[in-house]
Design an enzyme around this catalytic site. Structure first.
Site, PDB file in Angstrom:
ATOM      1  N   GLU A  44       0.856  -1.195   0.000  1.00  0.00           N
ATOM      2  CA  GLU A  44       0.000   0.000   0.000  1.00  0.00           C
ATOM      3  C   GLU A  44       0.889   1.241   0.000  1.00  0.00           C
ATOM      4  OE1 GLU A  44      -2.501   2.403   3.362  1.00  0.00           O
ATOM      5  OE2 GLU A  44      -2.690   0.223   3.393  1.00  0.00           O
ATOM      6  N   THR A  74      -4.055   6.267   2.535  1.00  0.00           N
ATOM      7  CA  THR A  74      -4.284   7.651   2.962  1.00  0.00           C
ATOM      8  C   THR A  74      -5.049   8.416   1.882  1.00  0.00           C
ATOM      9  OG1 THR A  74      -2.078   7.480   3.989  1.00  0.00           O
ATOM     10  CG2 THR A  74      -3.224   9.554   4.257  1.00  0.00           C
ATOM     11  N   LYS A 134     -11.026  -0.971   7.678  1.00  0.00           N
ATOM     12  CA  LYS A 134      -9.731  -0.811   8.335  1.00  0.00           C
ATOM     13  C   LYS A 134      -9.939  -0.358   9.777  1.00  0.00           C
ATOM     14  CE  LYS A 134      -6.805   2.748   7.609  1.00  0.00           C
ATOM     15  NZ  LYS A 134      -5.683   3.558   7.086  1.00  0.00           N
TER      16      LYS A 134
END
Length: 215
Positions: A44, A74, A134
């Site tokens: 990621e 993000t 998440k």
């Protein structure tokens, strides 16, 4: 393009997502190399990295989709999500729920993983169409939070990010997480140019996840 369900299966089978906050594309590629050697196929690239979209583009050009499960992290809005997808991101991770981002990802059949830290936020994320939720920030919530959530929400697909280490990764998996996101505890060696340590630690993470699932 790998079908969404197949991609999610691969990501969950891998069990570990390396969260990369590299200084540049070259460092990101070296981290990716080291992770792949260690058995971690999911990377990621966070949008805190300078020129993150270009880093994703370079990695997408370097590795085949079968070699690397490449994601963007993000991601705060749908505009950034689209930019990441066009650059080659195969999944999108967000620190919190942004419904428009989830909608966009679903439109293009790209897995989306928004962050949540309460039961209500987890339910809202699932209702919005999140593929995996998440658990963030993991260091303040802990494996016991996941275990508690799994009582009323056994169907919730959870993946913690933050605070996941070799010492507690088995606890997260046993609590019911489908995978874990690991940042500095895996990639810290990159700052000193020690990529071999990333490979070695990666192997240990993969093995601990395998052992935890076997029990």
């Amino acid at each position: 393009m790998i079908p969404k369900l197949k991609l999610l299966e691969r990501l969950m089978a891998s069990g570990v997502v390396a969260v990369v906050r590299a200084e540049n594309a070259e460092q990101a590629k070296k981290i990716a190399d080291a992770c792949i050697k260690g058995g971690i196929a999911a990377i990621e690239i966070t949008f805190t990295v300078p020129g993150a979209a270009e880093v994703i583009k370079e990695l997408a050009a370097t590795y085949k989709p079968e070699e690397l499960i490449l994601g963007a992290g993000t991601v705060l809005d749908s505009e950034t999500a689209r930019l990441a997808i066009l650059a080659g991101a195969q999944y999108v991770v967000c620190p919190s729920l942004n419904v428009e981002t989830v909608k966009l990802c679903n439109r293009y059949q790209v897995p989306c993983m928004p962050g949540a830290q309460t039961i209500r936020e987890i339910v809202e994320a699932m209702e919005a169409g999140a593929d995996i939720v998440k658990v963030f920030p993991g260091e303040t919530l802990g494996p016991s939070f996941v275990k508690a959530v799994k009582g009323p929400l056994p169907q919730a697909p959870l993946m913690p990010t933050g605070g996941v280490s070799l010492d507690n990764v088995a606890e997260w998996i046993k609590a019911g997480c489908v995978a874990v996101g690991v940042g500095g505890n895996l990639t810290a060696g990159a700052k000193k140019g020690d990529y071999e340590s990333i490979t070695e630690i990666g192997k240990q993470f993969v093995e601990k996840v395998r052992q935890a699932r076997a029990k």
